[in-house]
Design an enzyme around this catalytic site. Structure first.
Site, PDB file in Angstrom:
ATOM      1  N   CYS A 173       0.864  -1.178   0.000  1.00  0.00           N
ATOM      2  CA  CYS A 173       0.000   0.000   0.000  1.00  0.00           C
ATOM      3  C   CYS A 173       0.904   1.232   0.000  1.00  0.00           C
ATOM      4  O   CYS A 173       2.034   1.175  -0.479  1.00  0.00           O
ATOM      5  CB  CYS A 173      -0.944  -0.031   1.205  1.00  0.00           C
ATOM      6  SG  CYS A 173      -0.083  -0.089   2.790  1.00  0.00           S
ATOM      7  N   MET A 174       0.452   2.314   0.556  1.00  0.00           N
ATOM      8  CA  MET A 174       1.254   3.542   0.537  1.00  0.00           C
ATOM      9  C   MET A 174       2.535   3.419   1.357  1.00  0.00           C
ATOM     10  O   MET A 174       3.574   3.967   1.005  1.00  0.00           O
ATOM     11  CB  MET A 174       0.427   4.712   1.071  1.00  0.00           C
ATOM     12  CG  MET A 174      -0.695   5.146   0.145  1.00  0.00           C
ATOM     13  SD  MET A 174      -0.070   5.874  -1.390  1.00  0.00           S
ATOM     14  CE  MET A 174       0.668   7.372  -0.750  1.00  0.00           C
TER      15      MET A 174
END
Length: 489
Positions: A29-30
């Protein structure tokens, strides 16, 4: 960080999460590298958190390693590349095939496909009887053609035809059972369809015929009976339920069946038979090519179950289904593709051993070991196998267009196991020869297409790499379909 640092970070993380063998999926993810792990106990948390690039770990549905924005996007591909560098084994392919199968199963859990699965569950229990009676029918036809045992052939005809004469009753019973009703009430309503007395009843200005509507009518009648029964259970007092509910269920469903469903289902059944005959008579090789080539993708999507009542309707109407021998060519393409994979991977003893063990089952029509263990995880060989199935289907379809129908008297078997059930409108020897020719075409094209187009050069290099004897991560591994695979597919 430099690229070298990102690769070093990935290399440091991999052994601390149990090695490539323990990684089942990779995503990010981020800020976090998200790993699916086979065995959580192999992870060394303290050593992971001590790495300079690691900000922390979170143990959730996936094991999440916090690397921070930007860094995680650069470490993830390096991590995937390290996993991809490990030798590819049959166990790894089997794991990847299992992952694909699980993903397909979850994607196929839509209301429509669950309904189709219910329909399949109605007919699957009938397959043993269809096979047994179909083989007896084939044997009886052979004896009649040869003029042998004339005193026995009427008895064989009774054995072969008895089940088919009452198949609507069994369909009604299984339908009610599958949809949550009382099975015997579903069978009772469906029995109306085959009762000889319906010949004295007129509906839509026409006399009804015993068996009109066939299995489709029985299916619809039993589903209606289930809904009527459930309604009765809700509104009828418990003290009267044992008398009123069965009576109303059979009465209401029976009247609708006699004065509506039999006629409508009969028209639909006739249209299915006419369309199948028209499709192969006019489309011929083209129709066979499309059907043979697309059957396995239909299986992957869960849509093949819609064909089961169509097969049953054709068998009931014509004595055989002309669609099954064409669809069976998809398995022939898989066999040819598997032989090509075996030939192209001389140094991968693991995959070659898998093919050797699964090939006899594939020849007999049981294709799952080859599909999920070899061709589908590799990717390209699955596509070229479908090409082989398309050519095999085109071969059989061509002869259908020329007037030589090739059908099967039952559903279920495929490959060589279908030979005892093959039937048609010409001599048995000619029909068997056409079906055998289709299998050979599927084998040959599946082999050639896979041999020449089933691998990239990088795939051949990776798959033929000798496994490292002392590699700690050379155990089976599984990849999510969303991630890169070691074969580069």
């Amino acid at each position: 960080m430099s690229t070298i640092d990102h690769k070093a970070t990935a290399a440091a993380i991999l052994p601390l999460v149990g090695g490539a063998a323990n990684v089942t999926s990779v995503a990010h993810c981020m800020t976090r590298l998200r790993l699916g792990l086979r065995d959580r106990s192999l992870v060394r948390d303290e050593e992971l958190t001590a790495l300079p690039a690691v900000m922390g770990v979170v143990d959730d549905d996936t094991y999440q390693i916090v690397l921070g924005p930007g860094t995680v996007a650069r470490v993830t591909p390096e991590f995937e590349a390290l996993i991809a560098e490990a030798p590819v084994t049959a166990e790894a392919l089997a794991d990847r095939g299992a992952a694909i199968r699980a993903e397909r199963k979850s994607r196929n859990a839509t209301p429509f496909k669950l309904f189709l699965r219910k329909i399949a569950n109605i007919f699957v229990p009938l397959i043993p009887a269809l096979i047994g009676c179909g083989i007896i029918a084939g044997l009886n036809g052979l004896l009649i053609n040869l003029g042998w045992l004339p005193s026995v052939t009427p008895a064989l005809a009774a054995m072969a035809s008895g089940f088919m004469a009452l198949i609507a009753v069994f369909v009604g019973y299984n339908t009610a059972k599958e949809f949550g009703g009382t099975p015997i009430l579903g069978g009772a309503v469906a029995a109306i369809i085959v009762f000889p007395g319906v010949a004295n009843i007129e509906a839509f200005g026409q006399k009804l015929s015993p068996g009109q509507g066939g299995v489709l009518g029985a299916l619809a009648a039993a589903i209606l009976a289930v809904y009527v029964e459930k309604w009765c259970r809700r509104v009828v007092p418990a003290s009267l339920d044992v008398l009123v509910t069965p009576t109303l269920t059979v009465l209401v469903s029976g009247l609708v069946t006699i004065f509506g469903l039999m006629f409508v289902a009969g028209e639909i059944s006739t249209a299915i038979g006419d369309f199948a005959n028209w499709l192969l008579a006019s489309g011929g090789a083209g129709a066979g090519f499309v059907l043979g080539g697309l059957f396995l993708p239909l299986v992957m999507l869960g849509l093949h179950q819609a064909l089961i009542p169509i097969h049953a309707t054709l068998i009931e109407q014509q004595g055989f289904t002309v669609l099954l021998p064409i669809l069976a060519m998809a398995g022939a393409g898989q066999v040819g593709a598997a032989v090509a994979v075996y030939a192209r991977l001389p140094h991968n003893t693991s995959i070659r051993n898998t093919i050797k063990s699964a090939l006899p089952a594939g020849v007999l029509g049981v294709g799952e070991p080859l599909i999920y263990g070899v061709s589908l995880p590799l990717g390209r060989p699955f596509i070229t196998a479908c090409v082989g199935g398309a050519f095999g289907g085109g071969f059989v379809g061509l002869f259908n267009m020329l007037g030589d129908k090739v059908g099967s008297t039952a559903i279920g078997p495929s490959g060589w196991a279908l030979f005892p059930l093959v039937d048609g409108n010409k001599g048995l020897g000619e029909t068997i020869a056409i079906y055998a020719g289709g299998l050979l075409a599927g084998y040959a094209v599946g082999f050639l297409a896979t041999y020449w187009f089933g691998f990239t050069q990088q795939m051949l290099t990776d798959l033929n790499a000798a496994p490292a004897e002392d590699a700690p991560d050379s155990q089976p591994r599984e990849f999510s379909p969303a991630t890169s695979s070691p074969a580069g597919v």
